[in-house]
Motif scaffolding. Structure first.
Motif, short mmCIF file in Angstrom:
data_model
loop_
_atom_site.label_atom_id
_atom_site.label_comp_id
_atom_site.label_asym_id
_atom_site.label_seq_id
_atom_site.Cartn_x
_atom_site.Cartn_y
_atom_site.Cartn_z
N ASP A 1 -6.50 5.28 5.34
CA ASP A 1 -7.10 5.51 3.84
C ASP A 1 -5.98 5.09 2.86
OD1 ASP A 1 -6.15 9.10 3.74
OD2 ASP A 1 -5.40 7.43 4.95
N THR A 2 -6.01 4.09 2.45
CA THR A 2 -4.62 3.36 1.92
C THR A 2 -4.97 3.98 0.42
OG1 THR A 2 -6.13 1.55 1.52
CG2 THR A 2 -4.37 1.39 3.17
N ARG A 3 -3.61 4.20 -0.21
CA ARG A 3 -3.63 4.45 -1.54
C ARG A 3 -3.39 3.19 -2.32
NH1 ARG A 3 -3.91 8.56 0.65
NH2 ARG A 3 -2.79 10.54 0.62
N GLN B 1 -1.08 -0.03 -1.52
CA GLN B 1 -0.56 -0.01 -0.25
C GLN B 1 -1.21 -0.80 0.82
OE1 GLN B 1 -0.92 4.35 1.10
NE2 GLN B 1 1.08 4.75 0.49
#
Ligand code: 7SA
Ligand code: CA
Length: 523
Positions: free
Chosen positions: A438-440, A443
């Motif tokens: 779950d990339t921000r 990222q």
């Protein structure tokens, strides 16, 4: 049905003027290590005649690992000239006749040097200057008005002019061609010539060089000096828009000779260390690497001991010179070492060690090279027939993979490091997949792991994967040598700074490259 045999078919093709594809590349089997056996002021050597120096040094030159020596032009040159910025003459490039006595020494001294080098198993490669000769002399081998000189007619030259062309010969003329053919055979039969360096090849046709080599010795070593940048070709010529590499390969394809790697020289002069990979010797195609004769400097580009410090038209700065020798001696191509760097300027020990490592690894002109662009500087792996050499020049390769151990050579305050490792297997593409990240914003998912390709567990040097939104998967194919046990993990990382990471939880993912071609990590 009467079958025509292959040899007669090849002969028929050759006679028909069709270039038979199996013309050998004349690169000495790709195992030559060349010494340029002179510098710009060698013809003015103050203490002893240059040929006497070569005779005295022949044994050492052989012991130092050189397999061939590029001799200066062997022909008598009585010229003296002055331009606004320099003066000179007698170096052999404005020669008067095929007489072998010159400022470099007498005919007998040349014979002594040639036989001393042959006894030391060093091939003698003469510098040949067929484009032009001293037109100022009353004596001239080529009469005027018979289309034997460039200025005899409008089509009397099959290449560029040297300066204003007043001294250019017409190498397409049969009498001119035959005179050089006879002299090359004379150099082979009476002066130990085992190879030829062709000067100013921009000045005559590559096909003419091929025909001279067929007479001299179809499998003998030859090198062309094609020093001509893309911007020197006329607008309409395809090479005006092509790369330095393209024009060099085109010339080699038509001459079947090797060629000085001016593409690498141009990158060394104008590019960063990482861009040295764009030399002819770093080309992904082995047929391009095989033709490259790599060099740092020569008698034109570099400094020379003695008057005016030589010509130094395009010298590589001092701080890059050791690194440049480390690169050409541990990478593909045929390396050429410039005499003063070896025997006048205390670089000899480094070069000797590098030649030893090259030979122990069995590196050849067409050996495979892999670049590791995730590091600063130049980091590359070249695989010879016996070992792989990993080189790191001025790089931030600090965390080392276990496979590397201690460097076989470290110099210039660790700016130069060379490791010798077991020869790596051929490459295979492995699919790396990372799931449930779950990339921000900003990222990216990277793969970091045990081998140099995966950053040796240093997130700064991890490999960025690409996002496949449909499957919420990050993936990339990474080329790895087969039969390597690899441990790795997925990490979440910003591009900059490269250290803010979140690691894939749990144990490392591990696989053996080649047994598996897909590998997967999950957050
Ligand atoms: O500038 C360097 C590079 O900077 C980079 O930033 C650039 C590069 O492009 C750029 O990206 O490179 C350029 O400059 C190079 C050096 O000039 C050029 C290159 O193409 C160009 O891109 O390289 C050319 O010149 C080299 C010296 C040649 C190259 O093949 C050629 O491409 N090297 C070989 C060729 C010769 C000649 O055989 C040798 O030259 C080299 O050692 C050899 O390695 O009566 C006739 C007559 C008249 O026609 C003339 O007008 C008159 O002036 C006589 C007089 N000519 C005299 C010359 O003016 C004088 O300079 C002649 C008799 O003697 C001298 O010529 C010397 C030459 O200076 C010397 O380098 C020649 C003959 O003795 O011997 C040497
Ligand atoms: Ca010419």
């Amino acid at each position: 049905m009467k079958w025509i045999s292959l040899p007669s078919l090849l002969i028929a093709l050759a006679l028909s003027g069709v270039t038979v594809a199996n013309e050998p590349l004349r690169n000495g089997g790709g195992e030559e290590i060349l010494l340029q056996g002179f510098h710009w002021n060698s013809s003015r050597n103050p203490t002893e005649k240059w040929y006497a120096v070569l005779t005295r040094m022949a044994g050492q030159i052989g012991n130092d690992g050189f397999t061939a020596l590029w001799m200066p032009p062997p022909w008598n040159d009585v010229s003296q000239w002055q331009t606004t910025s320099a003066e000179g003459g007698g170096e052999g490039y404005f020669w008067h006749s095929f007489d072998k006595s010159s400022h470099y020494g007498s005919d007998a001294q040349l014979q002594q040097a040639a036989s001393a080098l042959s006894q030391a198993s060093v091939k003698v490669v003469y510098d040949i200057v067929p484009n032009h000769m001293n037109d100022k002399d009353v004596y001239s081998q080529f009469p005027r008005g018979r289309n034997e000189w460039r200025h005899d007619c409008t089509q009397c030259d099959e290449g560029d002019a040297f300066m204003d062309g007043a001294a250019d010969l017409n190498t397409a003329n049969t009498a001119v061609f035959a005179a050089f053919e006879k002299e090359l055979i004379n150099l082979r039969d009476h002066y130990g010539a085992k190879g030829l360096r062709f000067d100013f090849v921009r000045g005559y046709a590559a096909e003419t060089v091929d025909r001279w080599m067929q007479a001299f010795g179809n499998n003998q070593f030859c090198i062309g000096e094609m020093w001509k940048g893309p911007n020197e070709y006329p607008e309409g010529d395809w090479r005006h828009k092509a790369s330095w590499q393209d024009a060099l390969k085109d010339w080699s394809d038509r001459s079947h000779c090797t060629v000085f790697d001016f593409a690498l020289k141009e990158r060394m002069q104008n590019g960063s260390l990482a861009e040295w990979r764009h030399g002819l010797n770093g080309n992904p195609d082995p047929a391009w690497r095989a033709i490259a004769v790599t060099f740092v400097d020569n008698h034109d580009t570099g400094y020379s001991p003695g008057p005016n410090q030589g010509q130094h038209h395009w010298p590589l700065p001092e701080e890059r010179r050791n690194q440049a020798y480390a690169y050409i001696l541990s990478s593909p191509g045929t390396p050429a070492v410039y005499w003063p760097d070896m025997y006048d300027w205390q670089r000899g020990d480094l070069i000797r060690q590098l030649i030893r490592l090259r030979k122990e690894a069995g590196i050849k002109a067409d050996s495979q090279i892999r670049f590791h662009p995730q590091y600063y500087g130049m980091v590359a792996t070249t695989t010879g027939t016996l070992k792989s050499l990993v080189i790191a020049l001025d790089s931030d390769l600090t965390k080392l993979p276990q496979s590397l151990g201690q460097p076989a050579l470290a110099a210039d305050g660790d700016k130069i490091r060379v490791w010798s490792t077991p020869a790596e297997q051929s490459l295979i593409g492995v699919h790396f997949n990372c799931d449930y990240a779950d990339t921000r914003f900003g990222q990216t998912v990277y793969a970091v792991g045990s081998s140099i390709e995966l950053g040796a567990w240093d997130p700064r040097h991890a490999v960025a994967l690409t996002h496949n939104p449909q499957e919420n998967r990050w993936t990339r194919v990474i080329d790895l040598p087969a039969k390597q046990v690899i441990e790795w993990k997925c990490i979440l990382r910003n591009k900059e700074p490269p250290d803010a990471v979140r690691w894939q939880p749990g144990p490392n993912v591990s696989f053996t490259s080649g047994e598996a071609s897909v590998t997967r990590g999950t957050f």
